[in-house]
Motif scaffolding. Structure first.
Motif, PDB file in Angstrom:
ATOM      1  N   MET A 192       9.668  -5.375   4.704  1.00 38.57           N
ATOM      2  CA  MET A 192       9.134  -5.103   3.369  1.00 38.57           C
ATOM      3  C   MET A 192       8.507  -3.719   3.279  1.00 38.57           C
ATOM      4  O   MET A 192       8.636  -3.027   2.264  1.00 38.57           O
TER       5      MET A 192
ATOM      6  N   GLY B 114      11.357  -1.655   1.514  1.00 35.12           N
ATOM      7  CA  GLY B 114      11.004  -1.951   0.131  1.00 35.12           C
ATOM      8  C   GLY B 114       9.972  -0.988  -0.420  1.00 35.12           C
ATOM      9  O   GLY B 114       9.466  -0.112   0.276  1.00 35.12           O
TER      10      GLY B 114
ATOM     11  N   ASP C 254       7.266  -2.248  -2.513  1.00 36.17           N
ATOM     12  CA  ASP C 254       6.062  -2.937  -2.970  1.00 36.17           C
ATOM     13  C   ASP C 254       4.820  -2.295  -2.360  1.00 36.17           C
ATOM     14  O   ASP C 254       4.858  -1.768  -1.244  1.00 36.17           O
ATOM     15  N   SER C 255       3.720  -2.391  -3.077  1.00 32.81           N
ATOM     16  CA  SER C 255       2.465  -1.873  -2.542  1.00 32.81           C
ATOM     17  C   SER C 255       2.059  -2.663  -1.313  1.00 32.81           C
ATOM     18  O   SER C 255       2.473  -3.819  -1.123  1.00 32.81           O
TER      19      SER C 255
ATOM     20  N   ARG D 251      -0.784  -3.906  -0.634  1.00 34.08           N
ATOM     21  CA  ARG D 251      -1.538  -5.088  -1.057  1.00 34.08           C
ATOM     22  C   ARG D 251      -0.603  -6.222  -1.476  1.00 34.08           C
ATOM     23  O   ARG D 251      -0.828  -7.382  -1.126  1.00 34.08           O
ATOM     24  N   HIS D 252       0.464  -5.872  -2.199  1.00 32.60           N
ATOM     25  CA  HIS D 252       1.411  -6.907  -2.642  1.00 32.60           C
ATOM     26  C   HIS D 252       2.166  -7.500  -1.456  1.00 32.60           C
ATOM     27  O   HIS D 252       2.419  -8.715  -1.414  1.00 32.60           O
ATOM     28  N   VAL D 253       2.533  -6.667  -0.496  1.00 31.23           N
ATOM     29  CA  VAL D 253       3.187  -7.180   0.712  1.00 31.23           C
ATOM     30  C   VAL D 253       2.272  -8.168   1.423  1.00 31.23           C
ATOM     31  O   VAL D 253       2.706  -9.253   1.846  1.00 31.23           O
TER      32      VAL D 253
ATOM     33  N   GLN E 159       2.218 -11.477  -0.452  1.00 30.01           N
ATOM     34  CA  GLN E 159       3.477 -12.223  -0.312  1.00 30.01           C
ATOM     35  C   GLN E 159       3.590 -12.908   1.050  1.00 30.01           C
ATOM     36  O   GLN E 159       4.251 -13.947   1.175  1.00 30.01           O
TER      37      GLN E 159
ATOM     38  N   ARG F  77       5.430   3.105   6.997  1.00 31.44           N
ATOM     39  CA  ARG F  77       6.360   3.330   5.882  1.00 31.44           C
ATOM     40  C   ARG F  77       6.809   4.791   5.845  1.00 31.44           C
ATOM     41  O   ARG F  77       7.991   5.085   5.654  1.00 31.44           O
TER      42      ARG F  77
END
Length: 265
Positions: A217, A221, A223-224, A226-228, A231, A256
């Motif tokens: 992720m 990906g 996504d932020s 925090r969102h990772v 999830q 990243r």
């Protein structure tokens, strides 16, 4: 996800990052692995085995597994979308193919798929699908001819059940002790069984699955962070960052950035 089967070398499948195969994870597609040189170790459903030349591995979609390739290991993998006309076994298979003509049959099918994939022509998608169906006919015939596997003992059954739960629920905030409780055993007993079957503790299996998902992720990906973390069931972004730093030596943002730099090179 494409409905067309995909053929890759093991090196291509790894995308230059051994962790993509070596950490516990599961695929959305079925995989048929054919090793033609060198040695590897596979852990499927929590059971570790050595893999050698002319070994075929069938790994159904959603099955927890890892594959550690030796330095001289070479082979191919065919990735098959589930739900289509190409039939794959419901359970993992590890076949040691000793008959030369049977080895040559599978190698020829996979070579034909590589040619279609590397040099696309009209109807290449159809040709890839047809070759994949023939490949699974080969697989089912080889399964019939192969010696029946030993019946799993109690430890194997327990670890396989745990692996299936991890594959399904790793994004929940459940801890290893929660899985043990749901399986009706103590954490100590579950850990002992996992060590016996694959050399990993129960907690390490769960950690590897979460780490693999996190790296995919973060590195693939957008996504932020925090969102990772949310999830994947982490209670806070700070705890998630410490988790990534501990297991990779880099913060999530650095990981990243490093991955993006490698892709751009």
């Amino acid at each position: 996800m494409s409905s067309t089967p995909q053929i890759l070398s093991l090196a291509q499948w790894m995308h230059g990052a051994p962790w993509r195969l070596a950490l516990q994870h599961a695929l959305q597609r079925h995989a048929l692995v054919w090793v033609t040189r060198g040695q590897a170790r596979v852990t499927v459903d929590g059971i570790r085995r050595g893999v050698g030349v002319h070994n075929a591995l069938a790994i159904p979609a959603g099955t927890l597994f890892s594959l550690e390739l030796g330095p001289q290991c070479f082979g191919l993998v065919c990735l098959i979308p589930p739900g289509g006309p190409t039939l794959m076994p419901d359970r993992p298979q590890h076949l040691r193919i000793r008959e030369v003509h049977t080895q040559m049959e599978l190698t020829a099918l996979l070579d034909a798929m590589q040619r279609e994939s590397n040099h696309p022509r009209d109807f290449s998608d159809e040709a890839l699908g047809a070759h994949a169906q023939l490949m699974t006919v080969w697989l089912r015939r080889a399964m019939i001819a192969h010696e029946a596997p030993d019946r799993p003992n109690a430890a194997h059954r327990l670890v396989a059940a745990y692996a299936a739960m991890v594959a399904r629920d790793y994004q929940s905030p459940m801890l290893m002790a929660d899985y043990a409780r749901d399986l009706g055993v103590t954490p100590t007993h579950l850990t002992r069984s996992c060590r016996q079957c694959c050399g990993l503790t129960a907690a390490e299996i769960l950690t590897q699955r979460s780490l693999h998902a996190a790296r995919v992720m973060l590195e693939d990906g957008g996504d932020s962070i925090r969102h990772v973390a949310v999830q994947l069931g982490f209670r806070s972004a700070a705890y998630f960052s410490r988790f990534i730093l501990h297991h990779t030596g880099q913060t999530p943002s650095a990981l990243r950035k490093s991955a993006a730099t490698k892709k751009a090179a």
